[in-house]
Scaffold this motif. Sequence first.
Motif, PDB file in Angstrom:
ATOM      1  N   TYR A  52       0.833  -1.199   0.000  1.00 26.23           N
ATOM      2  CA  TYR A  52       0.000   0.000   0.000  1.00 26.23           C
ATOM      3  C   TYR A  52       0.872   1.256   0.000  1.00 26.23           C
ATOM      4  CZ  TYR A  52      -3.232   3.624   1.437  1.00 26.23           C
ATOM      5  OH  TYR A  52      -3.952   4.781   1.493  1.00 26.23           O
ATOM      6  N   HIS A  64      -2.538 -12.039 -11.340  1.00 23.68           N
ATOM      7  CA  HIS A  64      -2.376 -12.273  -9.918  1.00 23.68           C
ATOM      8  C   HIS A  64      -3.587 -11.705  -9.160  1.00 23.68           C
ATOM      9  CE1 HIS A  64       1.729 -13.656 -10.579  1.00 23.68           C
ATOM     10  NE2 HIS A  64       1.754 -12.713 -11.518  1.00 23.68           N
ATOM     11  N   GLU A  65      -4.425 -12.604  -8.689  1.00 25.53           N
ATOM     12  CA  GLU A  65      -5.697 -12.247  -8.088  1.00 25.53           C
ATOM     13  C   GLU A  65      -5.548 -11.296  -6.888  1.00 25.53           C
ATOM     14  OE1 GLU A  65      -9.146 -14.828  -6.021  1.00 25.53           O
ATOM     15  OE2 GLU A  65      -8.551 -15.489  -8.015  1.00 25.53           O
ATOM     16  N   LYS A  66      -4.505 -11.472  -6.080  1.00 26.59           N
ATOM     17  CA  LYS A  66      -4.324 -10.618  -4.898  1.00 26.59           C
ATOM     18  C   LYS A  66      -4.060  -9.166  -5.269  1.00 26.59           C
ATOM     19  CE  LYS A  66      -2.830 -14.044  -1.620  1.00 26.59           C
ATOM     20  NZ  LYS A  66      -1.817 -14.469  -0.649  1.00 26.59           N
ATOM     21  N   ILE A  67      -3.529  -8.928  -6.438  1.00 28.98           N
ATOM     22  CA  ILE A  67      -3.254  -7.560  -6.874  1.00 28.98           C
ATOM     23  C   ILE A  67      -4.541  -6.855  -7.270  1.00 28.98           C
ATOM     24  CG2 ILE A  67      -2.051  -6.160  -8.600  1.00 28.98           C
ATOM     25  CD1 ILE A  67      -0.207  -7.433  -6.511  1.00 28.98           C
TER      26      ILE A  67
END
Length: 78
Positions: free
Chosen positions: A3, A74-77
């Motif tokens: 973040y 990338h799913e977390k991004i």
Amino acid sequence: MLYCLLLYSGNDAANVLAEAVSGNIPDFVNLMNEKATALGCTNTNFVNATGLDADNHYSTAYDMAMMAKELIKHEKIL
């Protein structure tokens, strides 16, 4: 830390992350260039982890699109 990296003035976070991954910034920059090449980027050269303007630090819109194409996998991004 990711973040913080996205904040306008988060360049120090980029350096901290680079050192955490590679032990030092120059080795991380080498990894960045290796990854860019592996992604098919032919007009990109990194010289720092922050993305701040520097001599011989450049990319093209096409190469940035190639990097973004990898990023969205990338799913977390997202």
